[in-house]
Design a protein around this motif. Structure first.
Motif, mmCIF file in Angstrom:
data_model
loop_
_atom_site.group_PDB
_atom_site.id
_atom_site.type_symbol
_atom_site.label_atom_id
_atom_site.label_comp_id
_atom_site.label_asym_id
_atom_site.label_seq_id
_atom_site.Cartn_x
_atom_site.Cartn_y
_atom_site.Cartn_z
ATOM 1 N N GLN A 176 0.830 -1.208 0.000
ATOM 2 C CA GLN A 176 0.000 0.000 0.000
ATOM 3 C C GLN A 176 0.869 1.266 0.000
ATOM 4 O O GLN A 176 0.540 2.267 -0.650
ATOM 5 C CB GLN A 176 -0.934 -0.011 1.207
ATOM 6 N N VAL A 177 1.985 1.205 0.726
ATOM 7 C CA VAL A 177 2.907 2.348 0.749
ATOM 8 C C VAL A 177 3.424 2.634 -0.656
ATOM 9 O O VAL A 177 3.501 3.787 -1.099
ATOM 10 C CB VAL A 177 4.070 2.081 1.723
ATOM 11 N N ILE A 178 3.791 1.565 -1.387
ATOM 12 C CA ILE A 178 4.268 1.737 -2.770
ATOM 13 C C ILE A 178 3.202 2.399 -3.630
ATOM 14 O O ILE A 178 3.484 3.318 -4.416
ATOM 15 C CB ILE A 178 4.681 0.380 -3.355
ATOM 16 N N ASP A 179 1.936 1.921 -3.492
ATOM 17 C CA ASP A 179 0.851 2.509 -4.288
ATOM 18 C C ASP A 179 0.699 3.998 -3.994
ATOM 19 O O ASP A 179 0.522 4.816 -4.917
ATOM 20 C CB ASP A 179 -0.464 1.778 -3.986
ATOM 21 N N MET A 180 0.731 4.355 -2.720
ATOM 22 C CA MET A 180 0.564 5.761 -2.346
ATOM 23 C C MET A 180 1.694 6.632 -2.915
ATOM 24 O O MET A 180 1.458 7.760 -3.370
ATOM 25 C CB MET A 180 0.524 5.906 -0.819
ATOM 26 N N LEU A 181 2.898 6.085 -2.899
ATOM 27 C CA LEU A 181 4.046 6.838 -3.423
ATOM 28 C C LEU A 181 3.980 6.965 -4.944
ATOM 29 O O LEU A 181 4.281 8.018 -5.512
ATOM 30 C CB LEU A 181 5.348 6.159 -3.012
ATOM 31 N N GLU A 182 3.616 5.901 -5.603
ATOM 32 C CA GLU A 182 3.576 5.927 -7.068
ATOM 33 C C GLU A 182 2.531 6.908 -7.580
ATOM 34 O O GLU A 182 2.747 7.606 -8.579
ATOM 35 C CB GLU A 182 3.302 4.529 -7.604
ATOM 36 N N PHE A 183 1.364 6.936 -6.927
ATOM 37 C CA PHE A 183 0.299 7.848 -7.377
ATOM 38 C C PHE A 183 0.414 9.236 -6.732
ATOM 39 O O PHE A 183 -0.455 10.085 -6.932
ATOM 40 C CB PHE A 183 -1.078 7.231 -7.052
ATOM 41 N N GLU A 184 1.469 9.432 -5.931
ATOM 42 C CA GLU A 184 1.751 10.706 -5.257
ATOM 43 C C GLU A 184 0.593 11.167 -4.377
ATOM 44 O O GLU A 184 0.309 12.342 -4.231
ATOM 45 C CB GLU A 184 2.096 11.800 -6.272
ATOM 46 N N ASP A 185 -0.093 10.129 -3.813
ATOM 47 C CA ASP A 185 -1.162 10.455 -2.866
ATOM 48 C C ASP A 185 -0.583 10.759 -1.485
ATOM 49 O O ASP A 185 -1.227 11.377 -0.643
ATOM 50 C CB ASP A 185 -2.146 9.285 -2.765
ATOM 51 N N MET A 186 0.603 10.297 -1.239
ATOM 52 C CA MET A 186 1.281 10.542 0.038
ATOM 53 C C MET A 186 2.731 10.962 -0.248
ATOM 54 O O MET A 186 3.385 10.328 -1.106
ATOM 55 C CB MET A 186 1.252 9.283 0.914
ATOM 56 N N PRO A 187 3.276 11.897 0.483
ATOM 57 C CA PRO A 187 2.489 12.784 1.358
ATOM 58 C C PRO A 187 1.415 13.532 0.548
ATOM 59 O O PRO A 187 1.560 13.716 -0.654
ATOM 60 C CB PRO A 187 3.530 13.744 1.924
#
Length: 671
Positions: free
Chosen positions: A95-106
């Motif tokens: 999930q962390v990878i997904d958030m980073l790839e889509f630039e949802d996080m930060p």
């Protein structure tokens, strides 16, 4: 279990063992893959990169919102990083990878954002670490609990293996005791000593249903030593009743397969006129399948109907079949007419079979045409049950006499002696007998002319005579309160007045021709002069008829109390030998016609195996052998077949030598 040879024992023993061990195996837990709780070690460089790259970057940009002080989305990255186990939080890292790839996080609104290079490095490091774990642990499912078959799975497995539904699962501890709500959760599938004992008992129950016979190992519903006997007799009866045929018999026996002959006649007619019917390439097998006849039976009937020089009375059937007209242009009507003619031809065949069968007038015996030598007799005693009149006080039946060979120029002379009516007023009341002449109508009395014979022939007051091929309607007044009526008379052929011929005498009440006399209908017999010069020809013809157009395809495997029983037992009803046969021997095989002319080779093999199983399920051969020793007062080497040899048999006299030899050979074959 009966004794069997060493060779067969060696062959069968492993099968018993396999059957039993297979059942026991089902009670044990199913083998499953297992894995250590801790994950396999990852490459050192992967862990080094993860610690040097991931931890600092996440601490800089993520733990402010996902750490000890603030835990948005229930995600505490500080705790996860502190644990140091990538495996335990595999999905979280995905999930962390997904958030980073889509630039949802930060989140975009946060001022402090990683650079593109940092984001890419973070994604790559986490991904490489996860991939390294996947590669090093490929094929390892992780921790899996040992599990066994559920009670339902066990029951279904047993039913698949044996074909039996034994309800064994009802004896097991229910799976619900684990409290999971599901029956196949491994963690709660307990296996205590008591549970294992129940499974072992269930396996023994399954093994007790195993039947080891002449064929492959199989399982039968009735367990124990009688299972083989019950299984065998049921398999025999299934083949007999599904593929064979017989007319009705005494003691309530049911007829079956009575349409096989007419269907075979019709199959032969269609094959004869296959070109006229527009299908010159059609085969016996295809026609037989369409008409519900076995290919072998269809071919047998075709051969008989097309024999070049059929003997009498087979020739009568052949001529009638050949006289069925060829198909006309009317199509369906023509086919219906041919089928009707074939049905009538079977009625004619059945009539002949009944005329030739011994004692067809006795409703307490099984009237079967056999291949035994024809016994000519000038006389025959009829005892004919007839239908009681319902709407009138008069009862009518017919007496018919004709030349058996169809010669219209022959004039048989018959004296009908002691014509009486046996009256049963009501069930339980005493039967009484009246002379027929006292009850017949005036018209019938004039036709029969009681007490008057031919010139020089004396007859009694209750007798009448007939000359020529006649059909006489006999009508009499039925006494009041009658439950049943039986016409009794002795028919005697007189070759001094009439022609020396084979005369067919028949008594019929006009009921369905396919009924046997056991249910009323018709009774017939052949009268002949034993000294006739034609007798040898008649005997040969009747033997051919009995062999090729049998009345029944088989005798019953378990003769009823009134059925014929084989030599050397006395066939006389209610005699000690006959009674002993029914209580001790019980079974007799007589199905040559079925095996040779109806069944295919595979079914014959199954039938042979069933008979072998039946006669080796108990001491059948030894029982008959001991009876022969006692009946003929023989001093045998022992009381079992296994104790004798051929040299002793050769010393015996006829007929005991023949009986013992047949028994000895059959015993060897079945062992």
């Amino acid at each position: 279990m009966p004794q069997i040879s060493q060779k067969i024992a060696e062959f069968l023993a492993p099968r018993w063992l396999v059957a039993f061990l297979s059942c026991v195996y089902l009670t044990l837990p199913s083998p499953q893959l297992t894995a250590e709780t801790a994950p396999l070690a990852m490459k050192a460089d992967s862990l080094h990169d993860f610690g040097n790259v991931v931890s600092p970057l996440l601490s800089s940009y993520c733990v402010t919102c996902h750490g000890e002080k603030k835990t948005k989305g229930d995600l505490n990255l500080e705790e996860i990083l502190r644990e140091g186990s990538v495996v335990d939080n595999f999905r979280t890292w995905e999930q962390v990878i997904d958030m980073l790839e889509f630039e949802d996080m930060p989140p975009p609104e946060e001022d402090d954002q990683p650079s593109d290079a940092e984001r890419s490095k973070l994604i790559a490091t986490i991904s490489r670490t996860l991939e390294d774990y996947i590669q090093r642990n490929a094929g390892d499912p992780g921790k899996i609990a040992m599990r066994r078959l559920t009670s339902a799975e066990y029951a279904y497995t047993i039913e698949d293996l044996t074909g039996l539904d034994l309800d064994l699962e009802k004896t097991f501890v229910g799976e619900a005791v684990g409290g999971e709500g599901f029956s196949n959760v491994g963690e709660v599938q307990f296996m205590q000593d008591s549970s294992l004992e129940r499974y072992l008992e269930a396996a023994k129950t399954v093994a007790s249903h195993a039947v080891i016979g002449a064929g492959p190992l199989f399982f039968y519903q009735d367990p124990g030593t009688t299972g083989q006997e019950r299984s065998a007799i049921n398999r025999i009866r299934d083949i007999y009743e599904s593929l064979g045929f017989r007319t009705g018999a005494g003691e309530g026996a049911k007829a079956f397969g009575t349409d096989l002959y007419e269907n075979a006649f019709y199959t032969a007619w269609r094959y004869r006129y296959r070109e006229e019917l527009g299908d010159h390439e059609i085969t016996h097998s295809r026609l037989a399948a369409e008409e519900g006849v076995s290919p072998r039976f269809a071919e047998h009937i075709w051969k008989i109907l097309n024999s070049k020089s059929p003997t009498f009375p087979t020739s009568s059937i052949v001529d009638s079949w050949k006289a069925i007209p060829a198909p006309a242009s009317s199509g369906e009507t023509s086919l219906a007419d041919a089928r009707r003619a074939c049905s009538e031809l079977y009625d004619k065949l059945l009539s002949w079979q009944m005329a030739l069968a011994a004692s067809t007038q006795d409703d307490e015996e099984y009237p079967v045409l056999t291949t035994d030598p024809f016994q000519p007799n000038k006389s025959h005693s009829f005892s004919f049950p007839m239908n009681r009149a319902e709407d009138t006080d008069q009862v009518e039946f017919e007496i018919r006499i004709r030349a058996a060979d169809g010669n219209k120029d022959v004039n048989p002379a018959v004296v009908w002696r002691n014509a009486t009516l046996q009256i049963l007023p009501a069930p339980g009341e005493e039967t009484y007998t009246l002379p027929l002449r006292e009850l017949v109508t005036a018209e019938t009395a004039e036709k029969l002319n009681f007490g008057v014979g031919w010139n020089g022939i004396n007859v009694g007051s209750d007798d009448f005579v007939s000359l020529g091929q006649i059909q006489i309607a006999v009508r009499f007044v039925q006494p009041s309160k009658v439950s049943s009526i039986r016409f009794k008379v002795d028919a005697v052929l007189n070759v001094e007045v009439g022609d020396d011929c084979l005369a067919r005498c028949e008594v019929t009440d006009g009921s369905d021709a396919r009924e046997t006399v056991s249910s009323t209908g018709a009774a017939s017999a052949l009268l002949s002069n034993p000294d006739s010069p034609q007798m040898e020809e008649w005997k040969n013809g009747i033997l051919d008829f009995a062999q090729n157009l049998a009345q029944v395809s088989h005798r019953e495997a378990t003769p009823s109390d009134r059925d014929w029983i084989p030599a050397p037992f006395d066939n006389t009803y209610n005699k000690p030998e006959r009674n002993y046969y029914h209580t001790a021997v019980k079974y007799h095989r007589d199905d040559r016609f079925l095996a040779e002319n109806i069944l295919d080779d595979d079914t014959v093999r199954l039938l042979d195996e069933a008979w072998t199983d039946l006669l080796t399920a108990f001491d059948y051969h030894d029982t008959i052998y001991r009876f022969i020793l006692k009946k003929y007062q023989l001093d045998g080497p022992g009381e079992t077949i296994a104790s004798i040899d051929r040299s002793w048999i050769k010393k015996l006299s006829y007929p005991e030598r023949e009986y013992v030899q047949i028994l000895y050979n059959d015993h060897l074959y079945k062992q």
